[in-house]
Design a protein around this motif. Structure first.
Motif, PDB file in Angstrom:
ATOM      1  N   TYR A  38      13.639  -1.906 -28.269  1.00 56.40           N
ATOM      2  CA  TYR A  38      13.871  -2.752 -29.448  1.00 56.40           C
ATOM      3  C   TYR A  38      15.344  -3.159 -29.528  1.00 56.40           C
ATOM      4  O   TYR A  38      15.677  -4.324 -29.744  1.00 56.40           O
ATOM      5  CB  TYR A  38      13.448  -1.995 -30.713  1.00 56.40           C
ATOM      6  N   SER A  39      16.240  -2.216 -29.282  1.00 53.60           N
ATOM      7  CA  SER A  39      17.671  -2.476 -29.418  1.00 53.60           C
ATOM      8  C   SER A  39      18.160  -3.519 -28.431  1.00 53.60           C
ATOM      9  O   SER A  39      19.040  -4.319 -28.741  1.00 53.60           O
ATOM     10  CB  SER A  39      18.482  -1.206 -29.189  1.00 53.60           C
ATOM     11  N   PHE A  40      17.633  -3.477 -27.210  1.00 56.76           N
ATOM     12  CA  PHE A  40      18.191  -4.345 -26.174  1.00 56.76           C
ATOM     13  C   PHE A  40      17.289  -5.516 -25.814  1.00 56.76           C
ATOM     14  O   PHE A  40      17.604  -6.298 -24.918  1.00 56.76           O
ATOM     15  CB  PHE A  40      18.558  -3.520 -24.939  1.00 56.76           C
ATOM     16  N   ALA A  44      15.540  -5.769 -21.501  1.00 63.11           N
ATOM     17  CA  ALA A  44      15.289  -4.330 -21.331  1.00 63.11           C
ATOM     18  C   ALA A  44      13.805  -4.068 -21.094  1.00 63.11           C
ATOM     19  O   ALA A  44      13.430  -3.254 -20.243  1.00 63.11           O
ATOM     20  CB  ALA A  44      15.771  -3.580 -22.565  1.00 63.11           C
ATOM     21  N   ILE A  45      12.964  -4.777 -21.839  1.00 60.23           N
ATOM     22  CA  ILE A  45      11.512  -4.605 -21.650  1.00 60.23           C
ATOM     23  C   ILE A  45      11.119  -4.997 -20.231  1.00 60.23           C
ATOM     24  O   ILE A  45      10.350  -4.310 -19.561  1.00 60.23           O
ATOM     25  CB  ILE A  45      10.744  -5.440 -22.697  1.00 60.23           C
ATOM     26  N   ASN A  46      11.693  -6.106 -19.772  1.00 55.30           N
ATOM     27  CA  ASN A  46      11.386  -6.550 -18.408  1.00 55.30           C
ATOM     28  C   ASN A  46      11.800  -5.507 -17.382  1.00 55.30           C
ATOM     29  O   ASN A  46      11.045  -5.170 -16.467  1.00 55.30           O
ATOM     30  CB  ASN A  46      12.114  -7.869 -18.102  1.00 55.30           C
ATOM     31  N   LEU A  47      13.028  -5.011 -17.544  1.00 52.39           N
ATOM     32  CA  LEU A  47      13.545  -4.031 -16.582  1.00 52.39           C
ATOM     33  C   LEU A  47      12.678  -2.780 -16.580  1.00 52.39           C
ATOM     34  O   LEU A  47      12.334  -2.239 -15.516  1.00 52.39           O
ATOM     35  CB  LEU A  47      14.991  -3.673 -16.941  1.00 52.39           C
ATOM     36  N   SER A  89      17.859   5.358 -17.877  1.00 52.23           N
ATOM     37  CA  SER A  89      19.253   5.627 -17.548  1.00 52.23           C
ATOM     38  C   SER A  89      19.972   4.393 -16.996  1.00 52.23           C
ATOM     39  O   SER A  89      21.137   4.473 -16.633  1.00 52.23           O
ATOM     40  CB  SER A  89      19.334   6.777 -16.538  1.00 52.23           C
ATOM     41  N   LEU A  90      19.260   3.273 -16.899  1.00 50.28           N
ATOM     42  CA  LEU A  90      19.877   2.061 -16.343  1.00 50.28           C
ATOM     43  C   LEU A  90      20.545   1.249 -17.466  1.00 50.28           C
ATOM     44  O   LEU A  90      20.142   1.330 -18.625  1.00 50.28           O
ATOM     45  CB  LEU A  90      18.812   1.198 -15.669  1.00 50.28           C
ATOM     46  N   PRO A  91      21.560   0.424 -17.108  1.00 53.93           N
ATOM     47  CA  PRO A  91      22.088  -0.510 -18.097  1.00 53.93           C
ATOM     48  C   PRO A  91      20.967  -1.461 -18.507  1.00 53.93           C
ATOM     49  O   PRO A  91      20.231  -1.960 -17.647  1.00 53.93           O
ATOM     50  CB  PRO A  91      23.180  -1.261 -17.324  1.00 53.93           C
ATOM     51  N   PRO A  92      20.794  -1.689 -19.793  1.00 53.30           N
ATOM     52  CA  PRO A  92      19.570  -2.357 -20.270  1.00 53.30           C
ATOM     53  C   PRO A  92      19.365  -3.772 -19.733  1.00 53.30           C
ATOM     54  O   PRO A  92      18.221  -4.214 -19.614  1.00 53.30           O
ATOM     55  CB  PRO A  92      19.736  -2.363 -21.786  1.00 53.30           C
ATOM     56  N   TRP A  93      20.419  -4.482 -19.411  1.00 48.61           N
ATOM     57  CA  TRP A  93      20.227  -5.843 -18.940  1.00 48.61           C
ATOM     58  C   TRP A  93      20.431  -5.961 -17.428  1.00 48.61           C
ATOM     59  O   TRP A  93      20.751  -7.026 -16.922  1.00 48.61           O
ATOM     60  CB  TRP A  93      21.170  -6.814 -19.693  1.00 48.61           C
ATOM     61  N   PRO A 148      19.124  -6.471 -30.956  1.00 50.23           N
ATOM     62  CA  PRO A 148      17.722  -6.107 -31.205  1.00 50.23           C
ATOM     63  C   PRO A 148      16.756  -7.271 -31.004  1.00 50.23           C
ATOM     64  O   PRO A 148      17.114  -8.442 -31.146  1.00 50.23           O
ATOM     65  CB  PRO A 148      17.718  -5.642 -32.651  1.00 50.23           C
ATOM     66  N   LEU A 149      15.571  -6.909 -30.682  1.00 55.24           N
ATOM     67  CA  LEU A 149      14.453  -7.830 -30.526  1.00 55.24           C
ATOM     68  C   LEU A 149      14.292  -8.617 -31.828  1.00 55.24           C
ATOM     69  O   LEU A 149      14.461  -8.073 -32.915  1.00 55.24           O
ATOM     70  CB  LEU A 149      13.197  -6.994 -30.263  1.00 55.24           C
ATOM     71  N   PHE A 150      13.967  -9.868 -31.695  1.00 56.48           N
ATOM     72  CA  PHE A 150      13.688 -10.766 -32.836  1.00 56.48           C
ATOM     73  C   PHE A 150      14.903 -10.971 -33.747  1.00 56.48           C
ATOM     74  O   PHE A 150      14.785 -11.548 -34.815  1.00 56.48           O
ATOM     75  CB  PHE A 150      12.510 -10.273 -33.693  1.00 56.48           C
ATOM     76  N   SER A 151      16.084 -10.470 -33.343  1.00 54.07           N
ATOM     77  CA  SER A 151      17.272 -10.770 -34.156  1.00 54.07           C
ATOM     78  C   SER A 151      17.937 -12.013 -33.595  1.00 54.07           C
ATOM     79  O   SER A 151      17.596 -12.481 -32.499  1.00 54.07           O
ATOM     80  CB  SER A 151      18.248  -9.593 -34.125  1.00 54.07           C
ATOM     81  N   ASP A 152      18.870 -12.542 -34.329  1.00 54.84           N
ATOM     82  CA  ASP A 152      19.536 -13.769 -33.876  1.00 54.84           C
ATOM     83  C   ASP A 152      20.331 -13.534 -32.602  1.00 54.84           C
ATOM     84  O   ASP A 152      20.405 -14.387 -31.733  1.00 54.84           O
ATOM     85  CB  ASP A 152      20.481 -14.277 -34.981  1.00 54.84           C
ATOM     86  N   ALA A 153      20.898 -12.299 -32.504  1.00 52.77           N
ATOM     87  CA  ALA A 153      21.740 -12.020 -31.339  1.00 52.77           C
ATOM     88  C   ALA A 153      20.897 -11.800 -30.087  1.00 52.77           C
ATOM     89  O   ALA A 153      21.358 -12.013 -28.972  1.00 52.77           O
ATOM     90  CB  ALA A 153      22.595 -10.796 -31.616  1.00 52.77           C
TER      91      ALA A 153
END
Lengths: 362, 576
Positions: A38-40, A44-47, A89-93, A148-153
């Protein structure tokens, strides 16, 4: 009455299995994982998906080549758990190929080449993480603040695909250092701790996880909850986590008291980086940790000490993976020398002897 | 439960077991029903080996009538026990039949066709054990065929005769009955506590111990209460009844002693080394029967239980009763019955037929459903989780033992103290990979014993060979020595006789030649034919003549061919 199957005692079984243990560990990881995803956001979900898919594929391929039955091998859940922990443990992106290469290293090189489940010397997920960190230092140290997911950022689904499978993202625009990296850099430049952590270090944001970091390592509270769940379910025992975190906290306290402006305190070490994930989910890997209680205490203490040493004085800001791998290498030695005293024998393994008075000699 | 533990105000500290398991005890199924006398079976099959040690030697033969309690086989050697007819009838055969043993192999058995009259043989008179000679009491126990009823079936009399220097001070009575499902000791204590205590009193009188401790698991509340009441009634205040936590395998001898006293039996040793002796409550009752009533051990309590029987219960059954008969008296099989286990789910063994008789050591028949004794499925890889080590009550490392046993590295398995394993099954029970660990250890133990036996045999053979070799060499040496001495003696004689010796020999030879020539000449002048050619038939004479002709011919040819050939060759007979 049917013909009884030929089987020796005991005829009853506790009903546990490898698959059940692995499943419970994954269940314990679900909250922290969901929070990380959710945070990333989408990248992140793809990875996460790519990494898990890859480990299963590599495991199946290895089992096929080894001529072992594929379905029971996959159903025990060990490969999936390895991939899961690696992804956390991986960087999220990180780009998709980091997940794929990590899967190959973890399953093929760190596990199956040693003989598969139960035979590997090193924790596969940590071996992969370290190999990736050394091989691809740039991709493996690109962290970013939560979006976060669904946020503007946060990037949308398509943009997420683009980040993971395309050319990546504008590193300069979004990247930020993790707290461990930041403090390490600042301290290295002679900046005082209070100054380096000003506006960076906030215990509660670290605990809650609203900080820069690896995909699943940010929320200390959720990881701790998962760990306690595993303890409650008796999937793990307390010896390794307590010894590991206790040693780390002890060393941090001692050095913080000696030089408060150069050494961060114990709480900082406990909630940052991979400490909690490592203590509850990685160091407790039964395959690569000692068997006896005393051995596990030594192993945990060794992990804690090495984490502190690497974080404070070595070339990397984070040392959990290195520490666990180094202690993995010591496991056979620990198991050889640290054995429990057997009933009716002394510590050296000789039968107990009693003097004439019938009293046990001291 | 707590207040029961609390009422025993004795200050005895309980030493918790390292390892062990808290198992679902599944005892209520059979313990709710009272003990029932099993009906007399038509046929009793008495295996001759029902005890540790040598099998008994039969004293009856097919066709002999027997009376109930009559001795039908006698113990062979020190560690053995006699057998008695459990009921009256006729011996129909002495033959090999499947016996209660994990292998399912046949053993010699005495088969008795019962007559239903239950006529007793004359029994020895009851004894007053307080007055009687200890040797007489021991002999009574031995003659009654009493063995340890807790499972090992070790002849009780051996453990009841203290050896000088043992310094026994504590008698431990095992009423723990830790194995799930089994309730025969529980019911025995509930219903026959007085008898059990009388037996214990006999045993402690025999052993002259200061302390007697009875250990009972805290899941047997009624048994504990019954035992305490009976103890107080009989005035045995000195007997301590200690309630111990229910934890498998607290009923193992080593474990119970540790729990009750904190002492450990040295590895490979026996309790007597630390001044203790351990007996089961069932054995105590059998001792009481033998001494106080003169009754031999011909029946025992046995638990028939599991989801596979309709009315789980305890039966007082005659030794040699077929399992099928006993199952029938517990309501018969239910459709759930899937597997027959003799003993409990942790240490019992599978029966392949219900024709098998029960023996002195049989405490339970478990007709288990699939859920109670599930098929473990294939064993997976060991993931080194260490659950086995955690569960091991002996603090062994089953995982390492498993690797070495599997690799047949028996020496290494022994380094990890393979032989300290009590085969309780805790490790296998908790293994998430369903590895049959205990089975590996049993295999490794028997394999190691076999190897040791072979090694001993080989060593013996080598010693014999070496001894033989040495003997041969010694004989050779002696012979040479004798020869040398003889030669020396001759030499010495020769030197003593001076230079004449050579001439004397020549003279002797010449004289012999002369004698031979004279004899020949004499024969020639007399025209006497050689003796063996006298009285020949015509055909024989012709044969000889032909041979002579051929010889002459051959001689002629040989001469003409090669005159230089040595005379010996030409003298040889023709080859055709």
């Amino acid at each position: 009455m049917n013909t009884p199957p030929i089987k020796a005692s005991p005829h009853a079984h506790a009903g546990n299995s490898i698959g059940r243990s692995m499943g419970l560990v994954m269940l314990a990881l679900v909250p922290a994982t969901l929070f990380g995803l959710y945070s990333f956001g989408w990248p992140a979900i793809n990875l996460f998906a790519v990494t898990l898919f890859s480990v299963v594929l590599v495991e199946a391929w290895c089992l096929k080549i080894a001529g072992k039955p594929i379905q029971p091998g996959l159903m025990d859940g060990s490969a999936l758990l390895t991939g899961w922990i690696l992804a956390l443990s991986l960087p999220p992106w990180a780009p998709w190929w980091i997940g794929v290469i990590g899967a190959v290293i973890a399953i093929l090189l760190a596990k199956q080449i040693f003989g598969g489940l139960g035979q590997n010397l090193f924790n596969p997920a940590m071996a992969a993480r370290v190999a990736l960190l050394i091989s691809f230092p740039l991709e493996m140290t690109l962290f970013l603040e939560p979006r976060p997911l669904f946020s503007d950022a946060g990037p949308g689904f398509l943009e997420g695909l683009f980040i993971t499978f395309g050319h990546g993202f504008e590193a300069d625009a979004v990247s930020s250092a993790s707290i461990l990296g930041h403090v390490r850099t600042e301290l290295g430049q002679g900046v005082a701790l209070s100054e380096a952590t000003a506006g960076q270090y906030d215990f509660w944001s670290l605990a809650a996880g609203s900080v820069t970091g690896s995909l699943g390592e940010t929320s200390a509270i959720l990881l701790l909850l998962g760990g306690l769940f595993l303890l409650y379910k008796r999937v793990i025992t307390w010896y390794i986590p307590v010894a590991m975190m206790g040693t780390l906290a002890l060393l941090a306290t001692v050095f913080h008291l000696i030089q408060p402006e150069q050494s961060p305190g114990p709480l900082y070490h406990l909630v940052s980086g991979a400490t909690l994930l490592g203590a509850f989910f990685i160091a407790t890997d039964p395959v690569t940790s000692p068997v006896s209680v005393r051995g596990q205490l030594i192993f945990g203490a060794g992990c804690g000490a090495l984490i502190y040493i690497i974080r404070s004085w070595a070339g990397y800001p984070e040392g959990v993976a290195f520490a666990i791998l180094l202690m993995n290498a010591c496991t056979p030695l620990i198991d050889h020398y640290v054995r429990p005293r057997i009933y009716g024998r002394d510590r050296k393994g000789r039968p107990l002897s009693y003097d004439d008075s019938g009293e046990k000699p001291a | 439960m707590l207040n029961i533990a609390a009422t025993d105000a004795s200050a005895r500290k309980i030493h918790p077991l390292p390892g062990g398991l808290h198992l679902p005890d599944n005892k209520h199924q059979s313990s709710v029903r009272p003990i029932m006398q099993a009906a007399l079976p038509k046929r009793l099959i008495i295996p001759l080996r029902q005890h540790a040690g040598n099998p008994a030697e039969p004293l009856v033969k097919a066709g002999d009538p027997v009376l109930k309690g009559q001795k039908i086989a006698q113990g062979e050697g020190l560690i053995s026990a006699p057998l008695h007819a459990p009921s009256s009838g006729v011996v129909s055969a002495i033959q090999s039949l499947p016996a209660p043993h994990p292998s399912g192999l046949s053993e010699p058995c005495v088969v008795i066709e019962t007559d239903g009259e239950e006529r007793w043989a004359e029994l020895p008179a009851p004894m007053d054990y307080r007055q009687a000679n200890p040797a007489a009491i021991l002999e009574r126990v031995r003659a009654a065929g009493v063995v340890g009823l807790g499972g090992a079936a070790f002849p009780a009399s051996v453990k009841l005769s203290p050896r000088p220097g043992d310094g026994l001070h504590t008698l431990i009575i095992n009423g723990a009955e830790c194995e799930p499902y089994i309730t025969c000791d529980d019911l025995l204590m509930r219903e026959r506590a007085a008898k059990v205590l009388a037996g214990i009193d006999i045993i402690r009188t025999l052993l002259q111990v200061e302390k007697t401790i009875i250990g009972i698991e805290d899941n047997k509340i009624e048994a504990i209460a019954a035992m305490r009441t009976a103890r107080d009634l009989a005035g045995y205040e000195a007997m301590e009844i200690v309630v111990i936590p229910t934890r498998y395998p607290s009923g193992g001898e080593k474990q119970l002693i540790y729990i009750l006293t904190g002492e450990e039996i040295p590895s490979g040793g026996i309790p007597a080394q630390i001044g203790m002796v351990c007996h089961n409550v069932g054995t105590a009752a059998a001792v009481a029967d033998a001494v106080l009533e003169g009754k031999p051990l011909i029946s025992r309590l046995i638990t028939i239980t599991g989801e596979g029987v309709a009315e789980p219960r305890n039966l007082e059954a005659l030794m040699g009763s077929p399992v099928a008969d006993l199952i029938a008296q517990a309501g018969g099989y239910t459709p759930k019955a899937n597997k027959l286990i003799l003993g409990g789910p942790m240490m019992g063994y599978t029966l392949f037929s219900d024709e098998i008789p029960i023996a002195k050591a049989t405490n339970c028949i478990l007709a288990a459903s699939t859920a109670e004794a599930p098929d473990p499925g294939p064993a997976l890889a060991c993931i080194r989780c260490g659950r086995c080590a955690e569960a091991c009550p002996m603090s062994l490392l089953p995982q390492q033992l498993y690797w070495h046993s599997r690799a047949k590295a028996l020496g290494k398995a022994c380094d990890y103290n393979l032989f300290d394993c009590i085969e309780c099954g805790c490790c296998s029970h908790v293994c998430p990979s369903h590895i049959p660990l205990v089975q590996y250890f049993r295999f490794a133990k028997s394999e190691h014993r076999r190897e040791e036996a072979e090694k001993r045999k080989a060593e013996l053979a080598k010693r014999r060979h070496d001894a033989r070799q040495e003997r041969l060499e010694r004989l050779e040496r002696e012979k040479k020595e004798a020869m040398r001495k003889k030669q020396e003696a001759m030499k010495a004689k020769k030197t003593a006789a001076g230079g004449d010796a050579g001439d004397a020999k020549q003279a002797a030879i010449a004289a012999a030649a002369k004698r031979a020539a004279a004899k020949k000449a004499e024969r020639a002048t007399q025209g006497e034919a050689p003796k063996n050619t006298q009285g020949l038939s015509a055909a024989q004479q012709r044969q000889i003549d032909e041979a002579e002709a051929r010889r002459a011919q051959a001689r002629k040819t040989a001469h003409s061919e090669d005159r230089a050939r040595p005379a010996a060759a030409t003298e040889s007979p023709p080859q055709d």
